[in-house]
Design a protein around this motif. Structure first.
Motif, PDB file in Angstrom:
ATOM      1  N   SER A  73       0.805  -1.216   0.000  1.00  0.00           N
ATOM      2  CA  SER A  73       0.000   0.000   0.000  1.00  0.00           C
ATOM      3  C   SER A  73       0.842   1.271   0.000  1.00  0.00           C
ATOM      4  O   SER A  73       0.396   2.305  -0.496  1.00  0.00           O
ATOM      5  CB  SER A  73      -0.972   0.010   1.185  1.00  0.00           C
ATOM      6  OG  SER A  73      -0.277  -0.055   2.399  1.00  0.00           O
TER       7      SER A  73
ATOM      8  N   GLN B 229      -2.458  -6.111   1.864  1.00  0.00           N
ATOM      9  CA  GLN B 229      -2.229  -4.699   1.558  1.00  0.00           C
ATOM     10  C   GLN B 229      -0.943  -4.171   2.200  1.00  0.00           C
ATOM     11  O   GLN B 229      -0.312  -3.265   1.658  1.00  0.00           O
ATOM     12  CB  GLN B 229      -3.406  -3.852   2.040  1.00  0.00           C
ATOM     13  CG  GLN B 229      -4.651  -3.965   1.180  1.00  0.00           C
ATOM     14  CD  GLN B 229      -5.780  -3.112   1.720  1.00  0.00           C
ATOM     15  OE1 GLN B 229      -6.142  -3.203   2.895  1.00  0.00           O
ATOM     16  NE2 GLN B 229      -6.343  -2.269   0.869  1.00  0.00           N
TER      17      GLN B 229
ATOM     18  N   ASP C 137      -4.762  -6.050  -3.661  1.00  0.00           N
ATOM     19  CA  ASP C 137      -5.283  -4.763  -3.217  1.00  0.00           C
ATOM     20  C   ASP C 137      -6.414  -4.348  -4.145  1.00  0.00           C
ATOM     21  O   ASP C 137      -6.472  -4.779  -5.300  1.00  0.00           O
ATOM     22  CB  ASP C 137      -4.167  -3.706  -3.239  1.00  0.00           C
ATOM     23  CG  ASP C 137      -4.427  -2.539  -2.300  1.00  0.00           C
ATOM     24  OD1 ASP C 137      -5.546  -2.456  -1.735  1.00  0.00           O
ATOM     25  OD2 ASP C 137      -3.520  -1.699  -2.122  1.00  0.00           O
TER      26      ASP C 137
END
Length: 259
Positions: free
Chosen positions: A20, A44, A197
């Motif tokens: 992320s 993530q 994601d």
């Protein structure tokens, strides 16, 4: 020499250390917030190797193609040609469940249908394979240690694959996609990629990231989008019929979810 981030530099933060923080969301989109300790949050925030890292095979050689990825996941691949495509998705799922101590949820079917569950393994049993016959045998090695867990996964990687996993998992409509779902095509060869994601815009349109291992066994890596260099490494879910990834094409009917 291929630069790993060349086609997607606008969505890459080289200083980011996990999925992320490394992969930026395109303008107009917001990254989906996963629940704390969920599989989605685990993926993530999965650690990445430094920006520009190459993909290596299990034997230490470089992968022939260095132009399909934007980042490399920081997780071991072992020294045997075992952790290929479906195995990589099982590895990520099993590692998450192991960390959460959800041991009873760690199980995978072999290609012949045998259920290899981690609880039976950790209670001191081992799997004996003789041709197409598989059975548990008692062993003095009862342990929930990480080393024993890795040995269990090696056995799974040897006797499970895209064919067994595609039959084992339920199919999901693409519109219901969540982080952790996998696109999988069973066969010899087959292939599997995992959704790492998801981001969404105000219209509810989703984009997603994919990761894979491949043949031979290699570092798990985040994929570029070969059909849309401006959106890459993100993929658009809208009107998805054929999912074209750098080394395999899937259909919208190939999306599955973990049990």
């Amino acid at each position: 020499f291929f630069r790993a981030t060349s086609a997607a530099s606008s969505h890459i933060d080289p200083k980011g250390t996990n999925v992320s923080s490394r992969i930026k969301v395109p303008e107009g989109y917001i990254r989906i917030q996963s629940k704390v300790n969920s599989f989605g949050a685990y993926l993530q925030t999965f650690p990445l190797k430094p920006d520009g890292s190459k993909v290596y095979l299990y034997n230490g050689n470089e992968k022939y193609r260095q132009d399909v990825h934007v980042a490399v996941l920081d997780i071991s691949i072992g020294t045997q040609d075992l952790q290929q495509c479906a195995d990589a998705t099982m590895r990520l799922r099993a590692e998450y469940l192991y960390r959460q101590k959800k041991y009873d949820s760690i199980y995978f079917n072999f290609t012949n249908g045998f259920k290899a569950d981690y609880t039976t393994w950790s209670n001191g049993n081992r799997i004996k394979v003789n041709g197409n016959k598989v059975k548990w045998i008692k062993s003095p090695q009862a342990s929930y240690s990480y080393a024993s867990f890795q040995e269990y996964l090696k056995m799974v990687f040897m006797y499970a694959g895209t064919l067994s996993l595609s039959q084992e998992l339920p199919t999901i409509a693409p519109n219901n996609m969540t982080i952790g779902d996998i696109f999988i095509k069973g066969g010899s060869p087959g292939h599997a990629v995992i959704v790492m994601d998801i981001a969404e815009n105000t219209k509810g349109e989703k984009i997603f990231l994919l990761a894979q291992s491949y043949m031979p066994a290699q570092n798990i890596h985040l994929l570029k989008n070969p059909t849309d260099s401006k959106l890459s490494p993100w993929y658009a879910l809208k009107d998805l019929k054929i999912l074209e990834t750098p080394e395999w094409n899937f259909t919208k009917n190939d999306l599955k979810r973990w049990h």
